[in-house]
Design an enzyme around this catalytic site. Structure first.
Site, PDB file in Angstrom:
ATOM      1  N   CYS A 280     -21.079  39.770  19.827  1.00  0.00           N
ATOM      2  CA  CYS A 280     -22.516  39.523  19.631  1.00  0.00           C
ATOM      3  C   CYS A 280     -22.949  39.608  18.177  1.00  0.00           C
ATOM      4  O   CYS A 280     -24.077  39.273  17.848  1.00  0.00           O
ATOM      5  CB  CYS A 280     -23.347  40.485  20.484  1.00  0.00           C
ATOM      6  SG  CYS A 280     -23.315  42.184  19.926  1.00  0.00           S
TER       7      CYS A 280
ATOM      8  N   ASP B 143     -23.405  42.327  16.348  1.00  0.00           N
ATOM      9  CA  ASP B 143     -24.039  43.588  15.970  1.00  0.00           C
ATOM     10  C   ASP B 143     -23.052  44.454  15.189  1.00  0.00           C
ATOM     11  O   ASP B 143     -21.851  44.423  15.428  1.00  0.00           O
ATOM     12  CB  ASP B 143     -24.520  44.362  17.204  1.00  0.00           C
ATOM     13  CG  ASP B 143     -25.665  43.670  17.924  1.00  0.00           C
ATOM     14  OD1 ASP B 143     -26.271  42.759  17.333  1.00  0.00           O
ATOM     15  OD2 ASP B 143     -25.952  44.041  19.068  1.00  0.00           O
TER      16      ASP B 143
ATOM     17  N   CYS C  81     -29.779  43.720  17.611  1.00  0.00           N
ATOM     18  CA  CYS C  81     -30.951  43.461  18.434  1.00  0.00           C
ATOM     19  C   CYS C  81     -31.676  44.770  18.793  1.00  0.00           C
ATOM     20  O   CYS C  81     -31.224  45.862  18.447  1.00  0.00           O
ATOM     21  CB  CYS C  81     -30.524  42.739  19.709  1.00  0.00           C
ATOM     22  SG  CYS C  81     -29.455  43.731  20.786  1.00  0.00           S
TER      23      CYS C  81
ATOM     24  N   CYS D 246     -24.529  46.546  24.168  1.00  0.00           N
ATOM     25  CA  CYS D 246     -25.157  47.248  23.051  1.00  0.00           C
ATOM     26  C   CYS D 246     -24.947  48.756  23.164  1.00  0.00           C
ATOM     27  O   CYS D 246     -24.786  49.439  22.159  1.00  0.00           O
ATOM     28  CB  CYS D 246     -26.646  46.925  22.982  1.00  0.00           C
ATOM     29  SG  CYS D 246     -26.948  45.189  22.608  1.00  0.00           S
TER      30      CYS D 246
END
Length: 129
Positions: free
Chosen positions: A33, A35, A58, A102
């Protein structure tokens, strides 16, 4: 989409920053992603006294880093290693299924930092024996 706890930790993240005299500092990323998390731990007497971080990601990545920093502070290294992604998500009132990775980022970064710390202890013990 996000729980009130996620929104609170996203808009008012806790423990953001650097620890100048950190016991360990690592960069950890989630390639799927994009991150990225920079984690700083201050460990004294086998206890995580402080966790700070900088995160590029995010809202869920920011919220999970924030709550993880709160959940780990004051825990022993062994207790911190037992923290799970599910515990982090639950503490935030849940995460949408497509954002569960996440929580993996925050917990993965924490555990990677703790493994670096433990490997340094082992190396020091070997050098002193």
């Amino acid at each position: 989409m996000y729980s009130p706890a996620v929104i609170e930790h996203f808009t008012n993240p806790r423990n953001v920053g650097y620890i100048e005299d950190a016991t360990v500092a690592i960069q950890y990323g989630e390639p799927s992603c994009g991150d990225c998390l920079l984690v700083f731990l201050k460990i004294e007497e086998d206890t995580v006294r402080e966790m700070k971080y900088k995160v590029l990601g995010c809202a869920a990545a920011i919220a999970t880093a924030s709550i993880t920093s709160e959940m780990v502070t004051g825990r022993t290294v062994d207790e911190a290693l037992e923290l799970t992604e599910e515990q982090v998500a639950k503490a935030l009132g849940g995460l949408p299924p497509d954002k569960m990775h996440c929580s993996n980022l925050a917990v993965g970064a924490l555990k990677a930092a703790l493994r670096v710390y433990l490997s340094r202890l082992e190396q020091a013990a070997e050098e002193n024996s």
